[in-house]
Design an enzyme around this catalytic site. Structure first.
Site, PDB file in Angstrom:
ATOM      1  N   GLY A  73      -2.558  -0.104  -9.802  1.00 55.44           N
ATOM      2  CA  GLY A  73      -3.131   1.214  -9.499  1.00 55.44           C
ATOM      3  C   GLY A  73      -2.068   2.293  -9.514  1.00 55.44           C
ATOM      4  N   GLY A 114      -2.674   6.250  -9.820  1.00 54.69           N
ATOM      5  CA  GLY A 114      -3.511   6.922  -8.828  1.00 54.69           C
ATOM      6  C   GLY A 114      -2.706   7.859  -7.934  1.00 54.69           C
ATOM      7  N   GLN A 115      -3.386   8.382  -6.910  1.00 53.73           N
ATOM      8  CA  GLN A 115      -2.780   9.402  -6.044  1.00 53.73           C
ATOM      9  C   GLN A 115      -1.542   8.868  -5.316  1.00 53.73           C
ATOM     10  OE1 GLN A 115      -4.851  10.412  -2.454  1.00 53.73           O
ATOM     11  NE2 GLN A 115      -3.990  12.475  -2.335  1.00 53.73           N
ATOM     12  N   ASP A 118      -1.752  -0.288 -14.489  1.00 54.25           N
ATOM     13  CA  ASP A 118      -3.018   0.368 -14.158  1.00 54.25           C
ATOM     14  C   ASP A 118      -4.027   0.035 -15.253  1.00 54.25           C
ATOM     15  OD1 ASP A 118      -3.514   3.095 -12.131  1.00 54.25           O
ATOM     16  OD2 ASP A 118      -5.084   2.508 -13.548  1.00 54.25           O
ATOM     17  N   ILE A 119      -5.301   0.231 -14.933  1.00 57.71           N
ATOM     18  CA  ILE A 119      -6.330   0.014 -15.965  1.00 57.71           C
ATOM     19  C   ILE A 119      -6.342   1.173 -16.963  1.00 57.71           C
ATOM     20  CG2 ILE A 119      -8.246   1.069 -14.665  1.00 57.71           C
ATOM     21  CD1 ILE A 119      -9.936  -1.412 -15.646  1.00 57.71           C
ATOM     22  N   ASN A 159      -6.076  -4.850 -15.715  1.00 55.82           N
ATOM     23  CA  ASN A 159      -7.321  -4.793 -14.950  1.00 55.82           C
ATOM     24  C   ASN A 159      -7.182  -5.855 -13.864  1.00 55.82           C
ATOM     25  OD1 ASN A 159      -9.862  -5.093 -13.920  1.00 55.82           O
ATOM     26  ND2 ASN A 159     -10.888  -5.364 -15.898  1.00 55.82           N
ATOM     27  N   TYR A 216     -16.670   0.844   1.042  1.00 59.53           N
ATOM     28  CA  TYR A 216     -15.201   0.913   0.992  1.00 59.53           C
ATOM     29  C   TYR A 216     -14.614   0.410   2.322  1.00 59.53           C
ATOM     30  CZ  TYR A 216     -10.651   3.391   1.000  1.00 59.53           C
ATOM     31  OH  TYR A 216      -9.329   3.738   1.090  1.00 59.53           O
ATOM     32  N   LYS A 232     -12.343  -2.861   3.044  1.00 58.83           N
ATOM     33  CA  LYS A 232     -11.001  -2.768   3.636  1.00 58.83           C
ATOM     34  C   LYS A 232     -10.903  -3.657   4.884  1.00 58.83           C
ATOM     35  CE  LYS A 232      -8.757  -0.043   0.843  1.00 58.83           C
ATOM     36  NZ  LYS A 232      -7.638  -0.553   0.068  1.00 58.83           N
TER      37      LYS A 232
HETATM   38  C1  AKB Z   1     -11.044   8.184   1.346  1.00 59.80           C
HETATM   39  O1  AKB Z   1     -11.385   9.322   1.746  1.00 59.80           O
HETATM   40  O2  AKB Z   1     -11.829   7.357   0.877  1.00 59.80           O
HETATM   41  C2  AKB Z   1      -9.587   7.797   1.482  1.00 59.80           C
HETATM   42  C3  AKB Z   1      -9.318   7.083   2.757  1.00 59.80           C
HETATM   43  C4  AKB Z   1      -9.337   7.810   4.047  1.00 59.80           C
HETATM   44  O3  AKB Z   1      -9.090   5.908   2.734  1.00 59.80           O
HETATM   45  N1  AKB Z   1      -8.777   8.963   1.380  1.00 59.80           N
END
Ligand code: AKB
Length: 324
Positions: free
Chosen positions: A12, A15-16, A38-39, A55, A145, A149
């Site tokens: 990744g 990414g940011q 990265d992909i 990937n 998400y 996590k």
């Molecule tokens: C998001 O907003 O999904 C991320 C995070 C807080 O993990 N920036």
């Protein structure tokens, strides 16, 4: 003291977080020692070091890279964030979980010395305490998400306990940096607002004025990541993921800080954006006592420093591009 040469693999990487982490790791270890993957291919030269397309769902492709580069450290950043994750829940679960399990399995097999994987404040939910949310409390994440996590944290701890893997993790708050765009999170407004402020002196915010969320400057987040990874192994008592705190603020407060520097800056607030529900399920502020105690974590950026740095760097970067 001479440093033992490291071979570092980052997923990744475009990414940011990856964009800024790669630059710091290459400064510390040398460009050739840090393999960015990265992909997507990178827009620019990736600071002159090696890059491979990868990937993370392709375990065979990942294995080939492990065989070829024999990484001593892996930073596994590839993931789908909260807002895009809600649009594609199945894909978010698959990418976030399978990608992590591939990295954990291969890291054991190839005897990787240290693994970093970012968790998030998204592991908390509406039943978690809202203010100064502690390391351990009720966790009932609402977003896919956050669910991925939290499950990932349990897997990291499992691999540390059952396989002796030295895996380390941080629960990142919303991250605010000027070098790369955020990739579809709920906290993205806190980056977009600076770009729009400099472009149009106005911003339409997708979160409500009083939505307080934990945030952090990107330089603090990168330093936290590197300090965590460089801490002696015995200091890392938490193998799920550490709470870390930077600054907590609302869109209204951030707008006021920008207006103090850009007179006339206007903000209005959209209603009924789906990201509001995610934000409302997250903490307002984080208690990071364990990170401070175990590996001396301390943030350096407050609201004023963050606002000044974002405006200055975005302006400078723009002028630079324009001058070309
Ligand atoms: C998001 O907003 O999904 C991320 C995070 C807080 O993990 N920036």
């Amino acid at each position: 003291m001479r440093m033992i040469p490291q071979s570092i693999l980052v997923t990744g990487a475009t990414g940011q977080v990856g964009t800024e982490l790669i630059a710091s790791l290459r400064k510390i270890h040398g460009p050739e020692q840090v393999l960015a993957t990265d992909i997507h291919p990178p827009d620019s030269g990736m600071n002159g070091g090696p890059f491979e397309l990868l990937n993370v769902l392709d375990e065979t492709g990942m294995r080939r890279l492990f065989e070829r580069y024999r990484p001593t450290q892996v930073f596994h950043l590839a993931a789908l964030l909260s807002a895009v994750g809600e649009k594609q829940p199945q894909k978010a679960w698959q990418l976030n979980m399978e990608g992590l399990l591939h990295v954990l399995r291969l890291s054991v097999e190839f005897k990787v010395e240290k693994v970093f994987w970012p968790s998030s404040i998204a592991v908390f939910g509406p039943l978690s305490p809202k203010k100064n949310t502690p390391q351990n409390c009720i966790m009932n994440p609402h977003s896919v998400y956050g669910i991925s996590k939290l499950a990932g944290e349990r897997w990291c701890e499992y691999y540390a306990r059952h396989h002796g893997l030295d895996v380390r993790s941080l629960r990142y708050p919303g991250l605010i940096g000027w070098q790369a765009d955020p990739g579809g999170g709920t906290t993205d407004y806190a980056v977009h607002i600076f770009h729009e402020a400099l472009k149009t002196n106005s911003y339409r915010c997708f979160l409500a004025e009083n939505t307080r969320l934990p945030m952090m400057s990107m330089p603090d987040a990168i330093r936290a990541t590197i300090e965590l990874m460089e801490a002696p192994r015995e200091r890392i008592r938490i193998r799920s993921s550490y709470n870390i705190a930077g600054i907590s603020f609302t869109p209204g407060e951030l707008a006021a800080a920008i207006r103090a520097r850009l007179p006339g800056f206007r903000i209005n607030y959209l209603e009924n954006d789906p990201r509001q529900e995610i934000a409302d399920s997250w903490p307002e502020s984080i208690d990071d006592t364990e990170a401070r105690q175990d590996w001396n974590w301390k943030p350096a950026y407050d609201m004023d420093r963050l606002t000044d740095a974002m405006l200055k760097n975005i302006r400078r970067n723009r002028t630079f591009v324009h001058d070309l």
